[in-house]
Scaffold this motif. Structure first.
Motif, PDB file in Angstrom:
ATOM      1  N   LEU A 185       0.857  -1.354  -0.098  1.00 27.16           N
ATOM      2  CA  LEU A 185       0.010  -0.027   0.008  1.00 27.16           C
ATOM      3  C   LEU A 185       0.924   1.224   0.043  1.00 27.16           C
ATOM      4  O   LEU A 185       1.791   1.620   0.929  1.00 27.16           O
ATOM      5  CB  LEU A 185      -0.992   0.043   1.257  1.00 27.16           C
ATOM      6  N   VAL A 186       0.610   2.214  -0.974  1.00 31.12           N
ATOM      7  CA  VAL A 186       1.335   3.642  -0.940  1.00 31.12           C
ATOM      8  C   VAL A 186       0.071   4.373  -0.636  1.00 31.12           C
ATOM      9  O   VAL A 186      -0.995   4.328  -1.354  1.00 31.12           O
ATOM     10  CB  VAL A 186       2.072   3.758  -2.387  1.00 31.12           C
ATOM     11  N   THR A 187       0.491   5.436   0.085  1.00 38.18           N
ATOM     12  CA  THR A 187      -0.577   6.506   0.271  1.00 38.18           C
ATOM     13  C   THR A 187       0.037   7.642   0.096  1.00 38.18           C
ATOM     14  O   THR A 187       1.239   7.899   0.673  1.00 38.18           O
ATOM     15  CB  THR A 187      -1.293   6.137   1.744  1.00 38.18           C
ATOM     16  N   SER A 188      -0.942   8.703  -0.060  1.00 36.04           N
ATOM     17  CA  SER A 188      -0.458  10.051  -0.206  1.00 36.04           C
ATOM     18  C   SER A 188      -1.723  11.033  -0.216  1.00 36.04           C
ATOM     19  O   SER A 188      -2.475  10.970  -0.805  1.00 36.04           O
ATOM     20  CB  SER A 188       0.629  10.555  -1.518  1.00 36.04           C
ATOM     21  N   PHE A 189      -1.729  11.770   0.945  1.00 42.23           N
ATOM     22  CA  PHE A 189      -2.706  12.678   1.150  1.00 42.23           C
ATOM     23  C   PHE A 189      -2.257  14.072   1.198  1.00 42.23           C
ATOM     24  O   PHE A 189      -1.408  14.323   2.090  1.00 42.23           O
ATOM     25  CB  PHE A 189      -3.399  12.315   2.624  1.00 42.23           C
TER      26      PHE A 189
ATOM     27  N   GLN B 177       7.654   6.012 -10.148  1.00 36.77           N
ATOM     28  CA  GLN B 177       8.155   5.259  -8.902  1.00 36.77           C
ATOM     29  C   GLN B 177       7.333   4.388  -8.133  1.00 36.77           C
ATOM     30  O   GLN B 177       7.606   3.511  -7.707  1.00 36.77           O
ATOM     31  CB  GLN B 177       9.051   6.225  -8.206  1.00 36.77           C
ATOM     32  N   ILE B 178       6.137   5.150  -7.804  1.00 37.83           N
ATOM     33  CA  ILE B 178       5.356   4.416  -6.885  1.00 37.83           C
ATOM     34  C   ILE B 178       4.886   2.978  -7.368  1.00 37.83           C
ATOM     35  O   ILE B 178       4.669   2.075  -6.965  1.00 37.83           O
ATOM     36  CB  ILE B 178       3.899   5.480  -6.623  1.00 37.83           C
ATOM     37  N   HIS B 179       4.486   2.929  -8.792  1.00 41.99           N
ATOM     38  CA  HIS B 179       4.278   1.877  -9.425  1.00 41.99           C
ATOM     39  C   HIS B 179       5.222   0.797  -9.459  1.00 41.99           C
ATOM     40  O   HIS B 179       5.093  -0.249  -9.044  1.00 41.99           O
ATOM     41  CB  HIS B 179       3.759   1.981 -10.980  1.00 41.99           C
TER      42      HIS B 179
ATOM     43  N   ASN C  17      -0.795  -6.600  -7.241  1.00 40.01           N
ATOM     44  CA  ASN C  17      -1.914  -6.408  -6.568  1.00 40.01           C
ATOM     45  C   ASN C  17      -1.902  -5.392  -5.304  1.00 40.01           C
ATOM     46  O   ASN C  17      -2.780  -5.367  -4.664  1.00 40.01           O
ATOM     47  CB  ASN C  17      -2.558  -7.759  -5.784  1.00 40.01           C
ATOM     48  N   GLY C  18      -0.876  -4.664  -5.270  1.00 37.64           N
ATOM     49  CA  GLY C  18      -0.886  -3.528  -4.203  1.00 37.64           C
ATOM     50  C   GLY C  18      -1.580  -2.387  -4.696  1.00 37.64           C
ATOM     51  O   GLY C  18      -2.221  -2.223  -5.781  1.00 37.64           O
ATOM     52  N   TRP C  19      -1.843  -1.531  -3.809  1.00 32.63           N
ATOM     53  CA  TRP C  19      -2.694  -0.426  -3.929  1.00 32.63           C
ATOM     54  C   TRP C  19      -1.983   0.932  -3.807  1.00 32.63           C
ATOM     55  O   TRP C  19      -0.991   0.845  -2.923  1.00 32.63           O
ATOM     56  CB  TRP C  19      -3.748  -0.384  -2.723  1.00 32.63           C
ATOM     57  N   PHE C  20      -2.703   1.943  -4.494  1.00 30.52           N
ATOM     58  CA  PHE C  20      -1.877   3.292  -4.393  1.00 30.52           C
ATOM     59  C   PHE C  20      -3.151   4.186  -4.036  1.00 30.52           C
ATOM     60  O   PHE C  20      -4.092   4.302  -4.922  1.00 30.52           O
ATOM     61  CB  PHE C  20      -1.189   3.673  -5.587  1.00 30.52           C
TER      62      PHE C  20
END
Length: 184
Positions: A111-115, A132-134, A140-143
């Motif tokens: 899981l990568v989050t950015s708020f 880079q996030i990808h 099956n990870g989530w952004f």
């Protein structure tokens, strides 16, 4: 976020001001949390870009005790405050300017989050950040990107993640490599 903003709002003051400054702040965090497909026993890694005071991350850590996190924020004061708030967990909080990108050696994440952080980047840095996030996401990870201050560039980037084809049935050539893989 600009240093002058952080100069006015450190830690506790930021936590008090953010729900007021950011319309529907709590609602968006709750909504994002509802989309998490993990169970409380799951062990997963989180990368939080622009962690601020770690409010969303704390919600994750309180629910998913086996998860671990690496966080970055522009402000060393915010990083120190977030680390104090989450000292019950073994997570890493680091000061980093997101314009410098994500280091290659940090491994992969579920899981990568950015708020409300990526909008501070210039378009070229945003494009590199999304790539880079990808590259750091596990299969099956989530952004999760939550940001009320989007630009036309951001809207184009969001659409690249959706399946999109030309009239001839081929993927949109303007899309970055990761988005073409998603749509093929």
């Amino acid at each position: 976020m600009s240093p002058s903003f952080y100069g006015r709002y450190h830690g506790e003051q930021f936590d008090k001001a953010q729900p007021i400054r950011g319309e529907h702040y709590d609602f968006y965090h709750e909504l994002a949390f509802d989309f998490l497909l993990f169970t409380p026993d799951d062990q997963f890694r989180v990368l939080d870009l622009g962690c601020g005071t770690a409010n969303f991350l704390i919600h994750i850590l309180q629910t998913f005790w086996e998860s671990t996190a690496l966080t970055y924020d522009f402000s060393s004061e915010m990083v120190e405050y977030a680390a104090r708030k989450t000292r019950a967990w073994k997570d890493e909080f680091k000061q980093r300017n997101l314009h410098d990108g994500i280091p290659d050696e940090i491994g992969s994440f579920d899981l990568v989050t950015s708020f409300s952080a990526i909008h501070h980047l210039k378009d070229k840095a945003k494009r590199r950040m999304y790539d880079q996030i990808h590259a750091h996401l596990n299969p099956n990870g989530w952004f999760f990107l939550l940001d009320a201050m989007v630009t036309r560039f951001d809207n184009e980037m969001f659409s690249w993640g959706r399946p999109k084809t030309q009239a001839d049935g081929k993927s949109d050539a303007r899309a970055p490599n990761w988005a073409r893989r998603i749509s093929s």
